[in-house]
Design a protein around this motif. Sequence first.
Motif, PDB file in Angstrom:
ATOM      1  N   ASN A  40       0.754  -1.076   0.164  1.00 20.82           N
ATOM      2  CA  ASN A  40      -0.291   0.122  -0.060  1.00 20.82           C
ATOM      3  C   ASN A  40       0.491   0.713  -0.052  1.00 20.82           C
ATOM      4  O   ASN A  40       1.061   2.091   1.169  1.00 20.82           O
ATOM      5  CB  ASN A  40      -0.711  -0.002   1.371  1.00 20.82           C
ATOM      6  CG  ASN A  40      -1.626   0.937   1.127  1.00 20.82           C
ATOM      7  OD1 ASN A  40      -2.092   1.996  -0.168  1.00 20.82           O
ATOM      8  ND2 ASN A  40      -2.726   0.937   2.361  1.00 20.82           N
ATOM      9  N   HIS A  42       1.957   5.110  -1.646  1.00 19.61           N
ATOM     10  CA  HIS A  42       0.754   6.316  -2.686  1.00 19.61           C
ATOM     11  C   HIS A  42       2.320   7.387  -3.060  1.00 19.61           C
ATOM     12  O   HIS A  42       3.322   7.395  -2.639  1.00 19.61           O
ATOM     13  CB  HIS A  42       0.346   7.377  -1.512  1.00 19.61           C
ATOM     14  CG  HIS A  42      -1.035   6.523  -1.080  1.00 19.61           C
ATOM     15  ND1 HIS A  42      -2.230   7.369  -0.431  1.00 19.61           N
ATOM     16  CD2 HIS A  42      -1.139   4.946  -1.503  1.00 19.61           C
ATOM     17  CE1 HIS A  42      -3.041   6.815   0.033  1.00 19.61           C
ATOM     18  NE2 HIS A  42      -2.274   5.321  -0.919  1.00 19.61           N
ATOM     19  N   ASP A  53      -2.844  14.791   1.178  1.00 22.65           N
ATOM     20  CA  ASP A  53      -3.795  13.428   1.175  1.00 22.65           C
ATOM     21  C   ASP A  53      -3.884  12.668  -0.044  1.00 22.65           C
ATOM     22  O   ASP A  53      -4.559  11.529  -0.037  1.00 22.65           O
ATOM     23  CB  ASP A  53      -5.007  13.502   1.941  1.00 22.65           C
ATOM     24  CG  ASP A  53      -4.349  13.529   3.297  1.00 22.65           C
ATOM     25  OD1 ASP A  53      -3.209  13.589   4.004  1.00 22.65           O
ATOM     26  OD2 ASP A  53      -5.264  14.737   3.931  1.00 22.65           O
ATOM     27  N   VAL A  54      -3.933  13.737  -1.205  1.00 23.42           N
ATOM     28  CA  VAL A  54      -4.063  13.520  -2.617  1.00 23.42           C
ATOM     29  C   VAL A  54      -3.050  12.796  -3.276  1.00 23.42           C
ATOM     30  O   VAL A  54      -1.629  13.371  -3.732  1.00 23.42           O
ATOM     31  CB  VAL A  54      -4.888  14.834  -2.979  1.00 23.42           C
ATOM     32  CG1 VAL A  54      -5.172  14.325  -4.543  1.00 23.42           C
ATOM     33  CG2 VAL A  54      -5.811  14.919  -3.146  1.00 23.42           C
ATOM     34  N   CYS A  55      -2.766  11.664  -3.705  1.00 20.90           N
ATOM     35  CA  CYS A  55      -1.632  10.416  -4.044  1.00 20.90           C
ATOM     36  C   CYS A  55      -2.020  10.968  -5.585  1.00 20.90           C
ATOM     37  O   CYS A  55      -2.955  11.248  -6.702  1.00 20.90           O
ATOM     38  CB  CYS A  55      -1.203   9.216  -3.656  1.00 20.90           C
ATOM     39  SG  CYS A  55      -2.786   8.063  -4.192  1.00 20.90           S
ATOM     40  N   LYS A  58      -1.241   5.697  -7.101  1.00 20.43           N
ATOM     41  CA  LYS A  58      -1.073   4.367  -5.664  1.00 20.43           C
ATOM     42  C   LYS A  58      -1.323   3.101  -6.350  1.00 20.43           C
ATOM     43  O   LYS A  58      -1.443   2.195  -6.648  1.00 20.43           O
ATOM     44  CB  LYS A  58      -2.871   4.183  -5.524  1.00 20.43           C
ATOM     45  CG  LYS A  58      -3.338   3.653  -3.728  1.00 20.43           C
ATOM     46  CD  LYS A  58      -4.267   3.767  -3.831  1.00 20.43           C
ATOM     47  CE  LYS A  58      -5.259   3.313  -4.904  1.00 20.43           C
ATOM     48  NZ  LYS A  58      -6.804   3.215  -4.725  1.00 20.43           N
ATOM     49  N   THR A  60      -0.904  -0.518  -5.087  1.00 23.39           N
ATOM     50  CA  THR A  60      -1.580  -1.843  -4.470  1.00 23.39           C
ATOM     51  C   THR A  60      -1.285  -3.774  -4.482  1.00 23.39           C
ATOM     52  O   THR A  60      -1.093  -3.580  -5.600  1.00 23.39           O
ATOM     53  CB  THR A  60      -3.839  -2.183  -4.020  1.00 23.39           C
ATOM     54  OG1 THR A  60      -3.838  -2.116  -5.147  1.00 23.39           O
ATOM     55  CG2 THR A  60      -3.778  -0.425  -3.404  1.00 23.39           C
ATOM     56  N   TYR A  71      -2.052   2.073  -9.722  1.00 27.70           N
ATOM     57  CA  TYR A  71      -3.147   2.999 -10.005  1.00 27.70           C
ATOM     58  C   TYR A  71      -2.727   4.605 -10.232  1.00 27.70           C
ATOM     59  O   TYR A  71      -2.190   5.306  -9.738  1.00 27.70           O
ATOM     60  CB  TYR A  71      -4.433   2.933  -9.088  1.00 27.70           C
ATOM     61  CG  TYR A  71      -5.154   1.469  -8.794  1.00 27.70           C
ATOM     62  CD1 TYR A  71      -5.881   0.746  -9.637  1.00 27.70           C
ATOM     63  CD2 TYR A  71      -4.170   0.753  -8.089  1.00 27.70           C
ATOM     64  CE1 TYR A  71      -6.943  -0.473  -9.605  1.00 27.70           C
ATOM     65  CE2 TYR A  71      -4.935  -0.625  -7.426  1.00 27.70           C
ATOM     66  CZ  TYR A  71      -5.719  -0.937  -8.627  1.00 27.70           C
ATOM     67  OH  TYR A  71      -6.874  -2.700  -8.259  1.00 27.70           O
ATOM     68  N   GLY A  73      -3.746   8.120  -9.537  1.00 28.72           N
ATOM     69  CA  GLY A  73      -4.701   8.619  -8.908  1.00 28.72           C
ATOM     70  C   GLY A  73      -5.385   7.860  -7.176  1.00 28.72           C
ATOM     71  O   GLY A  73      -4.905   6.409  -7.444  1.00 28.72           O
ATOM     72  N   ASP A  74      -6.515   8.583  -6.823  1.00 31.77           N
ATOM     73  CA  ASP A  74      -6.640   7.477  -5.947  1.00 31.77           C
ATOM     74  C   ASP A  74      -8.246   6.965  -6.658  1.00 31.77           C
ATOM     75  O   ASP A  74      -9.452   7.272  -6.411  1.00 31.77           O
ATOM     76  CB  ASP A  74      -7.557   8.452  -5.027  1.00 31.77           C
ATOM     77  CG  ASP A  74      -8.369   7.814  -3.815  1.00 31.77           C
ATOM     78  OD1 ASP A  74      -8.041   6.410  -3.752  1.00 31.77           O
ATOM     79  OD2 ASP A  74      -8.603   8.006  -2.850  1.00 31.77           O
ATOM     80  N   THR A  75      -7.953   6.330  -7.755  1.00 31.13           N
ATOM     81  CA  THR A  75      -9.196   5.905  -8.262  1.00 31.13           C
ATOM     82  C   THR A  75      -9.169   4.575  -9.184  1.00 31.13           C
ATOM     83  O   THR A  75      -8.013   4.211  -8.486  1.00 31.13           O
ATOM     84  CB  THR A  75      -8.840   6.886 -10.337  1.00 31.13           C
ATOM     85  OG1 THR A  75      -8.157   6.051 -10.676  1.00 31.13           O
ATOM     86  CG2 THR A  75      -8.793   7.834 -10.145  1.00 31.13           C
ATOM     87  N   SER A  76      -9.638   4.056  -9.628  1.00 31.59           N
ATOM     88  CA  SER A  76      -9.908   2.163  -9.876  1.00 31.59           C
ATOM     89  C   SER A  76      -9.194   2.354 -11.589  1.00 31.59           C
ATOM     90  O   SER A  76      -8.909   1.120 -12.085  1.00 31.59           O
ATOM     91  CB  SER A  76     -11.530   1.887  -9.988  1.00 31.59           C
ATOM     92  OG  SER A  76     -11.984   2.100 -11.085  1.00 31.59           O
TER      93      SER A  76
END
Length: 146
Positions: A40, A42, A53-55, A58, A60, A71, A73-76
Amino acid sequence: MRKKIMSEHDRWNVFKGDSKSTSDMIFTTKAHHVIQFKTNVHVFLANQIGSKDVCDFKITGSRSKKNCSIYMGDTSTIIAQIISIHFSLLNIKLVKDKFMMTIYPNVDYAFVVTLIGIVEAMKSSNTKGEVAAGSGVGAVLGAVFS
């Protein structure tokens, strides 16, 4: 590349060339738990570091299954994936640590390989954040391309 130790997070800073100047920083990575069973991490681009807080990316995955996804950013939206290849045939020895990497169009291959090298080096660092000799990003990338 150089590593900077933070108090509760494993952080790696990536610079242009041999520079250590913040003006030459390209990106920084931050693991969210020092001891973790899942990957995990970022990634923050240098021009975005003010947004804590905004990467921008990401990473995983599962350490036990030896796979991960990167990924946007913080998207799928996946930009790259690494999966462990397991195969067995009667007359072929099982080869340990074989992986397949998929990098999607318009993604920088060197960036993805560097991120994977950092994740692998994070795994080999001890609890004090020190990387064992011969097991840093350079060693990981050397093993990948040898």
